[in-house]
Design a protein around this motif. Structure first.
Motif, PDB file in Angstrom:
ATOM      1  N   TYR A   1       0.830  -1.207   0.000  1.00 17.05           N
ATOM      2  CA  TYR A   1       0.000   0.000   0.000  1.00 17.05           C
ATOM      3  C   TYR A   1       0.868   1.262   0.000  1.00 17.05           C
ATOM      4  O   TYR A   1       0.515   2.267  -0.617  1.00 17.05           O
ATOM      5  CB  TYR A   1      -0.920   0.005   1.224  1.00 17.05           C
ATOM      6  CG  TYR A   1      -1.980   1.083   1.167  1.00 17.05           C
ATOM      7  CD1 TYR A   1      -3.148   0.893   0.439  1.00 17.05           C
ATOM      8  CD2 TYR A   1      -1.800   2.302   1.825  1.00 17.05           C
ATOM      9  CE1 TYR A   1      -4.115   1.866   0.367  1.00 17.05           C
ATOM     10  CE2 TYR A   1      -2.768   3.299   1.759  1.00 17.05           C
ATOM     11  CZ  TYR A   1      -3.923   3.077   1.037  1.00 17.05           C
ATOM     12  OH  TYR A   1      -4.874   4.062   0.957  1.00 17.05           O
ATOM     13  N   SER A   2       2.020   1.193   0.665  1.00 19.76           N
ATOM     14  CA  SER A   2       2.910   2.358   0.723  1.00 19.76           C
ATOM     15  C   SER A   2       3.498   2.700  -0.639  1.00 19.76           C
ATOM     16  O   SER A   2       3.985   3.823  -0.854  1.00 19.76           O
ATOM     17  CB  SER A   2       4.037   2.100   1.731  1.00 19.76           C
ATOM     18  OG  SER A   2       4.790   0.955   1.346  1.00 19.76           O
ATOM     19  N   GLN A   3       3.475   1.738  -1.573  1.00 19.06           N
ATOM     20  CA  GLN A   3       4.020   1.993  -2.911  1.00 19.06           C
ATOM     21  C   GLN A   3       2.994   2.669  -3.834  1.00 19.06           C
ATOM     22  O   GLN A   3       3.361   3.097  -4.921  1.00 19.06           O
ATOM     23  CB  GLN A   3       4.492   0.665  -3.535  1.00 19.06           C
ATOM     24  CG  GLN A   3       5.674   0.049  -2.814  1.00 19.06           C
ATOM     25  CD  GLN A   3       6.035  -1.314  -3.391  1.00 19.06           C
ATOM     26  OE1 GLN A   3       5.172  -2.153  -3.640  1.00 19.06           O
ATOM     27  NE2 GLN A   3       7.314  -1.515  -3.632  1.00 19.06           N
TER      28      GLN A   3
ATOM     29  N   ASP B   1      -0.889   7.531  -5.260  1.00 16.54           N
ATOM     30  CA  ASP B   1      -2.148   8.264  -5.251  1.00 16.54           C
ATOM     31  C   ASP B   1      -3.311   7.278  -5.228  1.00 16.54           C
ATOM     32  O   ASP B   1      -3.874   6.918  -6.275  1.00 16.54           O
ATOM     33  CB  ASP B   1      -2.236   9.166  -6.483  1.00 16.54           C
ATOM     34  CG  ASP B   1      -3.372  10.174  -6.382  1.00 16.54           C
ATOM     35  OD1 ASP B   1      -4.246   9.986  -5.494  1.00 16.54           O
ATOM     36  OD2 ASP B   1      -3.385  11.133  -7.176  1.00 16.54           O
ATOM     37  N   PRO B   2      -3.690   6.790  -4.043  1.00 16.18           N
ATOM     38  CA  PRO B   2      -4.772   5.798  -3.968  1.00 16.18           C
ATOM     39  C   PRO B   2      -6.082   6.289  -4.562  1.00 16.18           C
ATOM     40  O   PRO B   2      -6.809   5.526  -5.199  1.00 16.18           O
ATOM     41  CB  PRO B   2      -4.905   5.549  -2.461  1.00 16.18           C
ATOM     42  CG  PRO B   2      -3.590   5.953  -1.883  1.00 16.18           C
ATOM     43  CD  PRO B   2      -3.102   7.083  -2.731  1.00 16.18           C
ATOM     44  N   GLU B   3      -6.396   7.622  -4.374  1.00 19.60           N
ATOM     45  CA  GLU B   3      -7.649   8.138  -4.892  1.00 19.60           C
ATOM     46  C   GLU B   3      -7.673   8.122  -6.413  1.00 19.60           C
ATOM     47  O   GLU B   3      -8.689   7.805  -7.045  1.00 19.60           O
ATOM     48  CB  GLU B   3      -7.889   9.561  -4.366  1.00 19.60           C
ATOM     49  CG  GLU B   3      -8.116   9.640  -2.862  1.00 19.60           C
ATOM     50  CD  GLU B   3      -9.279   8.782  -2.434  1.00 19.60           C
ATOM     51  OE1 GLU B   3     -10.284   8.691  -3.181  1.00 19.60           O
ATOM     52  OE2 GLU B   3      -9.202   8.160  -1.342  1.00 19.60           O
ATOM     53  N   ALA B   4      -6.535   8.447  -7.023  1.00 27.74           N
ATOM     54  CA  ALA B   4      -6.453   8.410  -8.486  1.00 27.74           C
ATOM     55  C   ALA B   4      -6.627   6.981  -8.994  1.00 27.74           C
ATOM     56  O   ALA B   4      -7.261   6.741 -10.026  1.00 27.74           O
ATOM     57  CB  ALA B   4      -5.110   8.989  -8.945  1.00 27.74           C
TER      58      ALA B   4
ATOM     59  N   ILE C   1      -9.609   5.208 -11.483  1.00 27.46           N
ATOM     60  CA  ILE C   1      -9.283   4.496 -12.729  1.00 27.46           C
ATOM     61  C   ILE C   1      -9.885   3.092 -12.735  1.00 27.46           C
ATOM     62  O   ILE C   1     -10.464   2.646 -13.732  1.00 27.46           O
ATOM     63  CB  ILE C   1      -7.752   4.427 -12.919  1.00 27.46           C
ATOM     64  CG1 ILE C   1      -7.180   5.838 -13.081  1.00 27.46           C
ATOM     65  CG2 ILE C   1      -7.404   3.555 -14.118  1.00 27.46           C
ATOM     66  CD1 ILE C   1      -5.668   5.875 -13.091  1.00 27.46           C
ATOM     67  N   LEU C   2      -9.739   2.389 -11.616  1.00 27.00           N
ATOM     68  CA  LEU C   2     -10.189   0.993 -11.549  1.00 27.00           C
ATOM     69  C   LEU C   2     -11.705   0.922 -11.411  1.00 27.00           C
ATOM     70  O   LEU C   2     -12.340   1.872 -10.967  1.00 27.00           O
ATOM     71  CB  LEU C   2      -9.530   0.296 -10.354  1.00 27.00           C
ATOM     72  CG  LEU C   2      -8.012   0.142 -10.412  1.00 27.00           C
ATOM     73  CD1 LEU C   2      -7.501  -0.460  -9.103  1.00 27.00           C
ATOM     74  CD2 LEU C   2      -7.602  -0.735 -11.590  1.00 27.00           C
TER      75      LEU C   2
END
Length: 434
Positions: free
Chosen positions: A336-338, A341-344, A348-349
């Motif tokens: 998860y740290s990698q 931009d989780p929101e981006a 997309i997904l």
């Protein structure tokens, strides 16, 4: 009680003379010969049984052993075959113009079998190996007789030329008769005096010979396949030499495994490569650099097996034909740290499938059971047990950590089962208090 089975096969009494035994065999052999009874499926077995009986009863020494000890006293495999007895008796097969029923040929010595390790590269490309072997061959001077020129070996006086001797041992109330190789002639049945021995082999009849052979591994050969050099095993006087056999043993490869005509490799790719396309390079068994690309718009899932046609093992005996290269994929997910931009990424997904959280419900009250009508009924325990019906519990996934079972300590409600006693239940506490 004296055993008479062999006499019964010939239809004679145990007191029959050698001439009567011979006459009985002649009559039955002509009658039961398989070539005279082609429609009888049991003819072969009957003929063999007849030959076995005659082989023993026509030999004075074997007959004496049989009369005293029965079949138990005879060594298995020491007799002649039924066809050999028949041919020796009649001078050939009367049904085939005097020739033998089957041309068995001379006996062969034992094959020499050796395992040789080979790499997957050798089975793919083929290879050649020159090997130097040392084996026994008949002495070039005496041609395997063990004697000087003009001299002949004589039958061994210790075993009578049979090559074996019988030893009788007393084991308590029982007598055991054991057959052993004659120590004087070493099983050959012949002896040569010291002065008549061949000076080259010193009477052993054999000498060592070195020979260079070329081991050819053809492309496409398999693990366990045999490469045979006919007649290159150790020679034995009076026998055809056996074969020298090499068995291929495939050694493990660090990159590929073989499955029939196919090659299998494992490949781990990143999640981004699995979704957006991947490209990687590997070195084939013939040193080619192979560039692999996923097909456009192809998504690779963990465990997918995809193929590269004509990139597998060559097919033995079919030039220019190959199996497939099978690639088994695994997908490495990021931490998860990698994810910068989780929101981006969420935008997309595809959106997760919506799941509704259930609301707690109060359990419905149960009717109390009449204790008067249900005395001693174990179901009364339900009235005092705690019910979780209708509860909602939320938990969070965590990394799996292996936990070892801890010792179990019993309580007042433990049963008297064997499992409870073995884990420190009431019985164990009782033993402690004594």
């Amino acid at each position: 009680m004296k055993e008479t089975e062999f006499y019964d096969r010939l239809g004679v009494s145990p007191g029959a003379s050698p001439e009567e035994i011979k006459k009985a065999y002649r009559k039955l052999a002509m009658k039961l010969h398989p070539d005279r009874n082609p429609d009888d499926p049991t003819a072969e077995e009957k003929f063999k049984a007849l030959g076995e009986a005659y082989d023993v009863l026509s030999d004075p020494e074997k007959k004496r052993i049989y009369d005293k000890y029965g079949k138990e006293g005879l060594t298995e495999g020491s007799g002649r075959s039924a066809d050999d007895i028949f041919s020796a008796f009649f001078g050939g097969n009367p049904f085939f113009g005097g020739g033998g029923r089957r041309d068995r040929g001379p006996r062969k010595s034992e094959d020499s079998v050796n395992a040789i390790g080979v790499s997957l590269e050798e089975l793919y490309n083929g290879s050649r190996h020159k090997l130097q072997i040392t084996h026994d061959v008949l002495c070039k001077t005496c041609h395997g007789s063990g004697s000087k020129e003009g001299r002949e070996p004589q039958p061994c006086s210790s075993c009578g030329g049979r090559g074996v001797r019988f030893i009788t041992r007393q084991l308590g109330p029982m007598i055991q008769r054991v057959q052993m190789v004659c120590p004087d002639c070493r099983g050959s049945g012949e002896m040569t005096s010291e002065k008549d021995k061949c000076r080259t082999c010193e009477g052993r009849k054999l000498q060592k010979e070195k020979k260079t052979i070329e081991l050819v591994i053809e492309p496409g050969m398999r693990d366990g396949q045999k490469i045979v050099f006919p007649g290159d095993a150790d020679e034995v006087p009076g026998m055809e030499p056996g074969d020298l056999i090499f068995i291929l043993k495939l050694q493990p490869h660090k990159e590929f495994t073989r499955n029939g005509n196919n090659l299998v490799m494992k490949k781990t790719i990143l999640l981004s490569e699995a979704l957006l396309g991947c490209m990687f390079v590997f070195e084939h068994l013939d040193k080619r650099q192979v560039v692999v690309r996923s097909a456009p718009e192809q998504i690779i899932k963990p465990g997918d097996i995809l193929a590269l046609p004509e990139m597998g093992m060559p097919i033995l005996g079919k030039p220019f034909q190959y199996g497939q290269m099978l690639i088994q994929f695994d997908v490495q997910y990021p931490l998860y740290s990698q994810i910068k931009d989780p929101e981006a990424l969420r935008s997309i997904l595809p959106a997760p499938i919506a799941k509704s959280v259930p609301k707690p419900k109060k359990p419905e009250p149960k009717k109390k059971k009449d204790s008067k009508n249900n005395k001693g009924d174990s179901s009364d325990m339900d009235d005092v047990s705690t019910s979780h019906e209708g509860e909602v519990v939320e938990v969070v996934l965590q990394e799996y950590v292996e936990q070892h079972d801890t010792d179990y300590h019993g309580n007042a409600y433990d049963s008297d089962s064997d499992d409870d006693r073995g884990r420190g239940g009431p019985q164990e506490m009782q033993c402690t208090s004594q």
